[in-house]
Motif scaffolding. Structure first.
Motif, mmCIF file in Angstrom:
data_model
loop_
_atom_site.group_PDB
_atom_site.id
_atom_site.type_symbol
_atom_site.label_atom_id
_atom_site.label_comp_id
_atom_site.label_asym_id
_atom_site.label_seq_id
_atom_site.Cartn_x
_atom_site.Cartn_y
_atom_site.Cartn_z
ATOM 1 N N LYS A 298 0.747 -1.222 0.104
ATOM 2 C CA LYS A 298 -0.040 -0.092 0.192
ATOM 3 C C LYS A 298 0.934 1.046 -0.032
ATOM 4 O O LYS A 298 0.566 2.200 -0.536
ATOM 5 C CB LYS A 298 -0.802 -0.047 1.101
ATOM 6 N N PHE A 299 1.925 1.377 0.740
ATOM 7 C CA PHE A 299 2.950 2.453 0.918
ATOM 8 C C PHE A 299 3.466 2.645 -0.557
ATOM 9 O O PHE A 299 3.457 3.664 -1.023
ATOM 10 C CB PHE A 299 3.973 2.229 1.822
ATOM 11 N N ASN A 300 3.833 1.609 -1.312
ATOM 12 C CA ASN A 300 4.322 1.685 -2.741
ATOM 13 C C ASN A 300 3.426 2.382 -3.605
ATOM 14 O O ASN A 300 4.081 2.879 -4.533
ATOM 15 C CB ASN A 300 4.799 0.394 -3.143
ATOM 16 N N SER A 301 2.376 2.204 -3.677
ATOM 17 C CA SER A 301 1.223 2.352 -4.264
ATOM 18 C C SER A 301 0.428 3.916 -3.934
ATOM 19 O O SER A 301 -0.269 4.497 -4.661
ATOM 20 C CB SER A 301 0.063 1.590 -4.499
ATOM 21 N N SER A 302 0.967 4.506 -2.830
ATOM 22 C CA SER A 302 0.338 5.645 -2.223
ATOM 23 C C SER A 302 1.250 6.858 -2.690
ATOM 24 O O SER A 302 2.191 6.943 -3.118
ATOM 25 C CB SER A 302 0.415 5.539 -0.731
ATOM 26 N N LYS A 303 0.421 8.018 -2.645
ATOM 27 C CA LYS A 303 0.964 9.167 -2.772
ATOM 28 C C LYS A 303 1.557 10.124 -1.453
ATOM 29 O O LYS A 303 0.946 9.826 -0.293
ATOM 30 C CB LYS A 303 0.019 10.300 -3.195
#
Length: 526
Positions: A345-350
């Motif tokens: 989720k962190f990798n895909s977040s802004k």
């Protein structure tokens, strides 16, 4: 004396725990999903005021991808993903949204109109033109690339708001990525390879910017250092400095503690692919306070359908919106701070949405884990009754400043939006390589980490110390021991312990000119 003896005991006890979060290197294979997509896995991100002579007003940004490359990894070596978009983003007003982005897209091709090099095989009357299996069929040099069977090019797009402007490499909008350093029969030696690669350092004009930028994309020696294998083996060393000072060689530090040696760097024979760009600071800072935030991302099309009759030009069909699958700015955050369930989720977040991860910073689990596992062992060893080895200042405002807001007066943007970005004060002059401290700000060098990150900043040692409360103790500011006011020494009983993995790193280990990272390791050194 109590702090010193506590540290000795912890140095022994930690030999069975510190492997838990730190063994993924800076960002090498740090999240479950990204391990399946190594070509878009960001391994390290650097942001610093250029210290090359004559380039003092420029900012260098380097995003490394495809980690843990074995130099001998032929015959295909390490091309970038032609379906991906690799980006470097800059926020200059503090809203944690990109104001300037550089988007890189790659194109791979075979010579002879996609057919590749073919050789005549067989006798007259029964001859066939057969494609060769290799990406090069002879020697390559700065003067001749005729033996290349495979070429890799890329475009760069400058995005500012709703404007997307292609950058040019002379008369073309396509830049060339040098072929990987497959070995010395192909290139001669390291100097010859570097001469070949140097011709692909481009100067390009940026719209609305009177100062040209420089761009390089290509294979480099992995600049990150870490004692990876020993750490995976239940930390098969005592992770506290064993000399009176790093490199002293006197054994005057903690008994049995690890000492600094290049033999402790398990990435010494690994390469990466670097995306490097150098831009004049006035073209990045906008109307802000001269502080910028930056990060890198990689994105892929949402849908990928494999071609059951795959070809070089069409192994799959891709469609849908671009989806971010990799993100990196500060080193070790997704390893040391973010929980396993949220790493993807962190990798895909802004960055603007990082409030969802705030608990990982204000209430980190790593120090508590160390306390649960080793408090009793430490107390039994020392005959003491230390209640908690972890820092006790909650919320951890020291970590918030280091990772989410920047430090006021050093690298905090005028508008503060808590978000995970590397932050750089472009008004702080670069420190020459010979004078840089590998401990950055904590080493009395304001031009280093966490004010940006340079290749020679030892972020593993810094991160381990900071998470265990180093900022609760005095650090040198303008040469004077200073408490930054986040917490007090009594809040961090082991905050002054010199944690280290024993893998030394400093600015003298790198080039002192763009793109700074060293010539890659040869796939065939003989």
């Amino acid at each position: 004396m109590r702090l010193k003896t506590t540290a000795i005991a912890i140095s022994v006890a930690l030999s069975t725990v510190l492997c838990l979060p730190s063994t993924q290197a800076s960002s090498h294979r740090e999240a479950p999903n990204i391990t399946r997509m190594p070509t878009v896995d960001a391994s390290d991100f650097y942001l610093f005021n250029s210290y090359e002579t004559g380039r003092e007003n420029y900012v260098t940004m380097i995003a490394n991808y495809i980690p843990l490359q074995d130099a001998y990894g032929g015959p295909n070596y390490f091309a970038m993903d032609p379906d991906a978009v690799y980006s470097i983003h800059v926020d200059n007003n503090g809203d944690a949204m990109p104001d300037v982005s550089f988007n890189f897209k790659f194109k791979n091709s075979l010579v002879n109109d996609g057919m590749g090099v073919k050789l005549p095989i067989g006798p007259a009357g029964n001859q066939r033109m057969v494609a060769v299996p290799l990406k090069n069929v002879g020697g390559i040099s700065a003067d001749s690339q005729a033996a290349l069977n495979f070429t890799e090019q890329y475009s760069v797009e400058l995005q500012m708001g709703n404007s997307n402007m292609p950058l040019s490499a002379g008369s073309s909008n396509l830049f060339t990525k040098p072929y990987d350093y497959v070995g010395n029969k192909t290139f001669g030696d390291a100097a010859a390879y570097q001469q070949y690669a140097d011709q692909y350092v481009y100067t390009t004009n940026l719209p609305n910017c009177s100062m040209p930028a420089r761009i390089f994309v290509g294979q480099r020696k992995d600049p990150f250092v870490v004692n990876l294998g020993e750490t995976f083996d239940l930390v098969n060393y005592v992770p506290v400095e064993g000399d009176s000072s790093p490199g002293a060689g006197d054994g005057g530090g903690f008994p049995g503690g690890i000492t600094q040696s290049s033999a402790n760097d398990d990435l010494a024979d690994k390469n990466v692919t670097a995306i490097a760009i150098e831009v004049h600071k006035d073209c990045l800072t906008g109307s802000g306070n001269k502080v910028i935030g930056a990060w890198t991302t990689a994105s892929l099309p949402q849908a990928r359908i494999l071609n059951p009759n795959a070809t070089f030009s069409k192994p799959s069909v891709n469609g849908g919106a671009m989806v971010q699958v990799s993100r990196l700015s500060n080193p070790l955050v997704n390893e040391l701070v973010i929980g396993l369930a949220d790493k993807d989720k962190f990798n895909s977040s802004k960055p603007a949405n990082d409030g969802q991860f705030a608990d990982y910073v204000t209430h980190p689990s790593l120090p508590a884990l160390l306390n649960i596992l080793f408090r009793d062992a430490v107390n039994n060893t020392l005959g003491t009754n230390i209640e908690d080895l972890a820092p006790s200042n909650f919320p951890r405002t020291d970590l918030v400043a280091a990772f989410l807001t920047g430090v006021a007066g050093v690298n905090q943007l005028a508008t503060v939006t808590p978000s995970e970005m590397l932050r750089l004060n472009t008004a702080i002059p670069a420190t020459p390589a010979a004078l840089q401290s590998n401990f950055g700000v904590a080493g009395n060098d304001l031009a280093g980490f966490p004010n940006g990150r340079r290749p020679g900043d030892d972020v593993v040692d810094i991160a381990l110390r900071v998470v265990m409360g180093a900022l609760c103790h005095d650090i040198p500011v303008a040469g004077n021991p200073t408490n930054l006011g986040f917490c007090q020494p009594e809040d961090a009983p082991v905050g002054n312990v010199p944690f280290t993995d024993g893998a030394p790193l400093n600015a003298q280990m790198f080039d002192q000119r763009f793109p700074y990272l060293l010539t890659p390791i040869a796939g065939s050194p003989n």
